[in-house]
Design a protein around this motif. Structure first.
Motif, PDB file in Angstrom:
ATOM      1  N   PHE A   1       4.644  -9.305  -5.931  1.00 55.48           N
ATOM      2  CA  PHE A   1       3.821  -8.398  -5.125  1.00 55.48           C
ATOM      3  C   PHE A   1       2.880  -7.617  -6.018  1.00 55.48           C
ATOM      4  O   PHE A   1       3.086  -7.511  -7.229  1.00 55.48           O
ATOM      5  CB  PHE A   1       4.707  -7.439  -4.313  1.00 55.48           C
ATOM      6  N   ASP A   2       1.868  -7.068  -5.385  1.00 58.61           N
ATOM      7  CA  ASP A   2       0.950  -6.134  -6.032  1.00 58.61           C
ATOM      8  C   ASP A   2       1.115  -4.804  -5.334  1.00 58.61           C
ATOM      9  O   ASP A   2       1.193  -4.757  -4.096  1.00 58.61           O
ATOM     10  CB  ASP A   2      -0.503  -6.602  -5.899  1.00 58.61           C
ATOM     11  N   ALA A   3       1.183  -3.742  -6.102  1.00 61.03           N
ATOM     12  CA  ALA A   3       1.285  -2.397  -5.539  1.00 61.03           C
ATOM     13  C   ALA A   3      -0.083  -1.725  -5.647  1.00 61.03           C
ATOM     14  O   ALA A   3      -0.683  -1.707  -6.719  1.00 61.03           O
ATOM     15  CB  ALA A   3       2.334  -1.583  -6.287  1.00 61.03           C
ATOM     16  N   VAL A   4      -0.562  -1.224  -4.518  1.00 54.87           N
ATOM     17  CA  VAL A   4      -1.854  -0.544  -4.476  1.00 54.87           C
ATOM     18  C   VAL A   4      -1.606   0.925  -4.159  1.00 54.87           C
ATOM     19  O   VAL A   4      -1.110   1.264  -3.080  1.00 54.87           O
ATOM     20  CB  VAL A   4      -2.785  -1.160  -3.407  1.00 54.87           C
ATOM     21  N   ASN A   5      -1.924   1.782  -5.109  1.00 52.21           N
ATOM     22  CA  ASN A   5      -1.859   3.231  -4.898  1.00 52.21           C
ATOM     23  C   ASN A   5      -3.157   3.612  -4.189  1.00 52.21           C
ATOM     24  O   ASN A   5      -4.211   3.659  -4.798  1.00 52.21           O
ATOM     25  CB  ASN A   5      -1.731   3.943  -6.248  1.00 52.21           C
ATOM     26  N   TYR A   6      -3.089   3.851  -2.899  1.00 48.38           N
ATOM     27  CA  TYR A   6      -4.320   4.092  -2.151  1.00 48.38           C
ATOM     28  C   TYR A   6      -4.895   5.488  -2.374  1.00 48.38           C
ATOM     29  O   TYR A   6      -5.901   5.853  -1.770  1.00 48.38           O
ATOM     30  CB  TYR A   6      -4.189   3.750  -0.665  1.00 48.38           C
ATOM     31  N   TYR A   7      -4.310   6.234  -3.274  1.00 46.55           N
ATOM     32  CA  TYR A   7      -4.922   7.491  -3.720  1.00 46.55           C
ATOM     33  C   TYR A   7      -5.861   7.206  -4.887  1.00 46.55           C
ATOM     34  O   TYR A   7      -6.861   7.900  -5.048  1.00 46.55           O
ATOM     35  CB  TYR A   7      -3.853   8.505  -4.124  1.00 46.55           C
TER      36      TYR A   7
ATOM     37  N   ASN B   1      -8.379  11.466   4.676  1.00 47.94           N
ATOM     38  CA  ASN B   1      -7.199  12.275   4.348  1.00 47.94           C
ATOM     39  C   ASN B   1      -5.990  11.350   4.229  1.00 47.94           C
ATOM     40  O   ASN B   1      -5.178  11.244   5.145  1.00 47.94           O
ATOM     41  CB  ASN B   1      -6.947  13.320   5.439  1.00 47.94           C
ATOM     42  N   PRO B   2      -5.830  10.655   3.086  1.00 52.23           N
ATOM     43  CA  PRO B   2      -4.783   9.643   2.974  1.00 52.23           C
ATOM     44  C   PRO B   2      -3.357  10.159   3.156  1.00 52.23           C
ATOM     45  O   PRO B   2      -2.463   9.366   3.447  1.00 52.23           O
ATOM     46  CB  PRO B   2      -4.994   9.043   1.581  1.00 52.23           C
ATOM     47  N   ASP B   3      -3.118  11.452   3.042  1.00 49.99           N
ATOM     48  CA  ASP B   3      -1.781  11.979   3.321  1.00 49.99           C
ATOM     49  C   ASP B   3      -1.380  11.752   4.770  1.00 49.99           C
ATOM     50  O   ASP B   3      -0.201  11.830   5.108  1.00 49.99           O
ATOM     51  CB  ASP B   3      -1.695  13.480   3.015  1.00 49.99           C
ATOM     52  N   LEU B   4      -2.340  11.467   5.632  1.00 48.91           N
ATOM     53  CA  LEU B   4      -2.065  11.272   7.049  1.00 48.91           C
ATOM     54  C   LEU B   4      -1.629   9.841   7.387  1.00 48.91           C
ATOM     55  O   LEU B   4      -1.302   9.551   8.526  1.00 48.91           O
ATOM     56  CB  LEU B   4      -3.297  11.634   7.878  1.00 48.91           C
ATOM     57  N   ILE B   5      -1.610   8.945   6.384  1.00 48.00           N
ATOM     58  CA  ILE B   5      -1.261   7.545   6.626  1.00 48.00           C
ATOM     59  C   ILE B   5       0.227   7.332   6.362  1.00 48.00           C
ATOM     60  O   ILE B   5       0.724   7.669   5.279  1.00 48.00           O
ATOM     61  CB  ILE B   5      -2.086   6.616   5.717  1.00 48.00           C
ATOM     62  N   GLN B   6       0.931   6.766   7.353  1.00 52.82           N
ATOM     63  CA  GLN B   6       2.330   6.386   7.158  1.00 52.82           C
ATOM     64  C   GLN B   6       2.397   5.363   6.030  1.00 52.82           C
ATOM     65  O   GLN B   6       1.523   4.504   5.902  1.00 52.82           O
ATOM     66  CB  GLN B   6       2.909   5.751   8.430  1.00 52.82           C
ATOM     67  N   ARG B   7       3.454   5.433   5.259  1.00 50.86           N
ATOM     68  CA  ARG B   7       3.596   4.540   4.115  1.00 50.86           C
ATOM     69  C   ARG B   7       5.054   4.239   3.860  1.00 50.86           C
ATOM     70  O   ARG B   7       5.904   5.009   4.302  1.00 50.86           O
ATOM     71  CB  ARG B   7       2.936   5.160   2.891  1.00 50.86           C
TER      72      ARG B   7
ATOM     73  N   TYR C   1       0.877  -1.172   0.000  1.00 53.65           N
ATOM     74  CA  TYR C   1       0.000   0.000   0.000  1.00 53.65           C
ATOM     75  C   TYR C   1       0.906   1.212   0.000  1.00 53.65           C
ATOM     76  O   TYR C   1       1.679   1.417   0.933  1.00 53.65           O
ATOM     77  CB  TYR C   1      -0.927  -0.023   1.223  1.00 53.65           C
ATOM     78  N   GLN C   2       0.809   2.015  -1.084  1.00 55.04           N
ATOM     79  CA  GLN C   2       1.814   3.032  -1.297  1.00 55.04           C
ATOM     80  C   GLN C   2       1.270   4.236  -2.062  1.00 55.04           C
ATOM     81  O   GLN C   2       0.162   4.212  -2.592  1.00 55.04           O
ATOM     82  CB  GLN C   2       2.986   2.411  -2.054  1.00 55.04           C
ATOM     83  N   LYS C   3       2.109   5.248  -2.107  1.00 54.29           N
ATOM     84  CA  LYS C   3       1.882   6.470  -2.892  1.00 54.29           C
ATOM     85  C   LYS C   3       3.077   6.575  -3.846  1.00 54.29           C
ATOM     86  O   LYS C   3       4.220   6.629  -3.386  1.00 54.29           O
ATOM     87  CB  LYS C   3       1.823   7.684  -1.961  1.00 54.29           C
ATOM     88  N   PRO C   4       2.833   6.573  -5.152  1.00 47.46           N
ATOM     89  CA  PRO C   4       3.939   6.529  -6.114  1.00 47.46           C
ATOM     90  C   PRO C   4       4.967   7.657  -5.986  1.00 47.46           C
ATOM     91  O   PRO C   4       6.127   7.457  -6.321  1.00 47.46           O
ATOM     92  CB  PRO C   4       3.239   6.598  -7.476  1.00 47.46           C
TER      93      PRO C   4
END
Length: 117
Positions: A30-36, A89-95, A8-11
């Motif tokens: 693996f699968d990469a999930v852009n949670y945005y 507010n997904p910017d608030l999630i550690q990644r 679970y990531q932000k590119p």
């Protein structure tokens, strides 16, 4: 462990890019999930936090301007309240958060992903 990993990531996140590079170098599937693009639900984020084995507050990016503005680092909110705010507010999630089966690791620093290899 042979479960396929999910990242679970932000590119645009440097730690996410470093973690993905380590996984590619290792040959792991693996699968990469852009949670945005694929937003997390409250239930999914709660499940990830449970797999991490930490309180919701440990997944909160306290240094984000929004977190400081809302004074989220000061406490007083329940895990459920924090999870709802982070989903909105997904910017608030550690990644990045990397999951393999029933285990998850917050890959800060990225080398922590090696625990799941």
């Amino acid at each position: 462990m042979n479960d396929r990993m999910v990242v679970y990531q932000k590119p645009t996140c440097s730690k996410c890019r470093e973690t993905l590079a380590l996984l590619r170098e290792s040959g792991a599937e693996f699968d990469a999930v852009n949670y945005y693009e694929e937003p997390l639900t409250v239930e999914r984020l709660r499940e990830l936090i449970d797999k991490l084995g930490v309180p919701a507050r440990d997944v909160l990016r306290r240094d984000e301007p929004l977190a400081r503005g809302l004074k989220l680092g000061e406490g007083g909110l329940s895990d459920d309240e924090l999870i709802k705010i982070m989903v909105e507010n997904p910017d608030l999630i550690q990644r990045p958060i990397v999951v393999r089966g029933d285990e998850a690791v917050l890959c800060r620093p990225p080398e922590k992903v090696k625990r799941l290899l």
